[in-house]
Design a protein around this motif. Structure first.
Motif, mmCIF file in Angstrom:
data_model
loop_
_atom_site.group_PDB
_atom_site.id
_atom_site.type_symbol
_atom_site.label_atom_id
_atom_site.label_comp_id
_atom_site.label_asym_id
_atom_site.label_seq_id
_atom_site.Cartn_x
_atom_site.Cartn_y
_atom_site.Cartn_z
ATOM 1 N N ASN A 1 104.941 -51.191 49.664
ATOM 2 C CA ASN A 1 106.273 -51.386 50.226
ATOM 3 C C ASN A 1 106.200 -52.494 51.278
ATOM 4 O O ASN A 1 105.480 -52.384 52.255
ATOM 5 N N TRP A 2 106.952 -53.552 51.049
ATOM 6 C CA TRP A 2 107.083 -54.623 52.040
ATOM 7 C C TRP A 2 108.570 -54.741 52.356
ATOM 8 O O TRP A 2 109.386 -55.006 51.482
ATOM 9 N N TRP A 3 108.934 -54.517 53.582
ATOM 10 C CA TRP A 3 110.317 -54.634 54.046
ATOM 11 C C TRP A 3 111.258 -53.794 53.172
ATOM 12 O O TRP A 3 112.303 -54.257 52.733
ATOM 13 N N ASN A 4 110.864 -52.580 52.901
ATOM 14 C CA ASN A 4 111.654 -51.593 52.171
ATOM 15 C C ASN A 4 111.941 -51.973 50.715
ATOM 16 O O ASN A 4 112.940 -51.558 50.138
ATOM 17 N N SER B 1 108.564 -45.306 53.791
ATOM 18 C CA SER B 1 109.823 -45.547 53.083
ATOM 19 C C SER B 1 109.785 -44.917 51.699
ATOM 20 O O SER B 1 108.772 -44.402 51.266
ATOM 21 N N ASN B 2 110.918 -45.015 50.981
ATOM 22 C CA ASN B 2 110.964 -44.522 49.606
ATOM 23 C C ASN B 2 111.071 -45.720 48.653
ATOM 24 O O ASN B 2 111.134 -46.858 49.085
ATOM 25 N N MET C 1 104.028 -43.031 45.555
ATOM 26 C CA MET C 1 102.746 -42.386 45.275
ATOM 27 C C MET C 1 102.092 -41.717 46.488
ATOM 28 O O MET C 1 101.010 -41.166 46.362
ATOM 29 N N ASN C 2 102.739 -41.755 47.640
ATOM 30 C CA ASN C 2 102.143 -41.141 48.823
ATOM 31 C C ASN C 2 102.158 -39.622 48.712
ATOM 32 O O ASN C 2 103.184 -39.032 48.393
#
Length: 192
Positions: free
Chosen positions: A119-122, A151-152, A175-176
């Motif tokens: 995730n980069w900048w949502n 974030s999602n 995947m977290n």
């Protein structure tokens, strides 16, 4: 009467044998049909997304492919607080397309292409757009997955659908903190 009993016995045996053969399809670790050839593509700047990709490849029987930039990202390039860093500049100009190490990937043997990224900048890094636009993904099932510190994946999925409306993009997964059972359920839910 004995002959009739023998004929009925033979017919029952043949029916059971036919049924056994027809229900004995090859399956992958997720229990899905072996008809789908899976490629798990990923861009990983720090190794986190690579680990997620490896899990998906293991559970689908897919092959791994690393989406590599022509010029690797350094720690300074990834400093999201520095407005002059490479990642900051790329992500604040969504038309930016970082060059790939390998400009075209042979996807002809695959019907399902997982595409993973941090995730980069949502959203997804612009190198994912470079990969999608550099390859023929028509008639492929594209399945995004993301790693993130908090974030999602929803914004990224929406942007992918808006940018590439002609492509078949399935529901992705963050995947977290997911278990193998969570991944298997997701894979089953998207029809693999």
């Amino acid at each position: 009467m004995k002959r009739l009993t023998l004929i009925i016995g033979v017919l029952i045996t043949m029916a059971v044998a036919c049924f056994s053969c027809s229900s004995n399809k090859k399956t992958t670790a997720t229990g899905s049909s072996g008809d789908n050839k899976v490629l798990v593509c990923y861009f990983s700047a720090t190794g986190t997304t690579e680990k997620a990709a490896q899990r998906i490849a293991e559970l689908t029987g897919g092959k791994l492919y690393n989406i590599e930039p022509k010029s690797a990202y350094t720690d300074a390039d990834l400093d999201w607080c520095d407005s002059l860093s490479r990642s900051y500049v790329e992500m604040h100009n969504r038309s930016f397309r970082p060059e790939l190490k390998d400009s075209v990937t042979d996807l002809s043997a695959y019907s399902v292409v997982f595409i993973g990224y941090p995730n980069w900048w949502n959203t997804h890094p612009t190198i994912i757009n470079t990969f999608i636009e550099s390859n023929n993904l028509k008639d492929k099932m594209i399945v995004p997955f993301m790693t993130s510190g908090g974030s999602n994946i929803i914004n990224s999925e929406n942007e992918l659908h808006e940018s590439y409306p002609s492509l078949h993009i399935e529901r992705g997964m963050l995947m977290n903190n997911v278990s193998d059972d969570d991944i298997k359920k997701w894979i089953k839910d998207i029809g693999l």
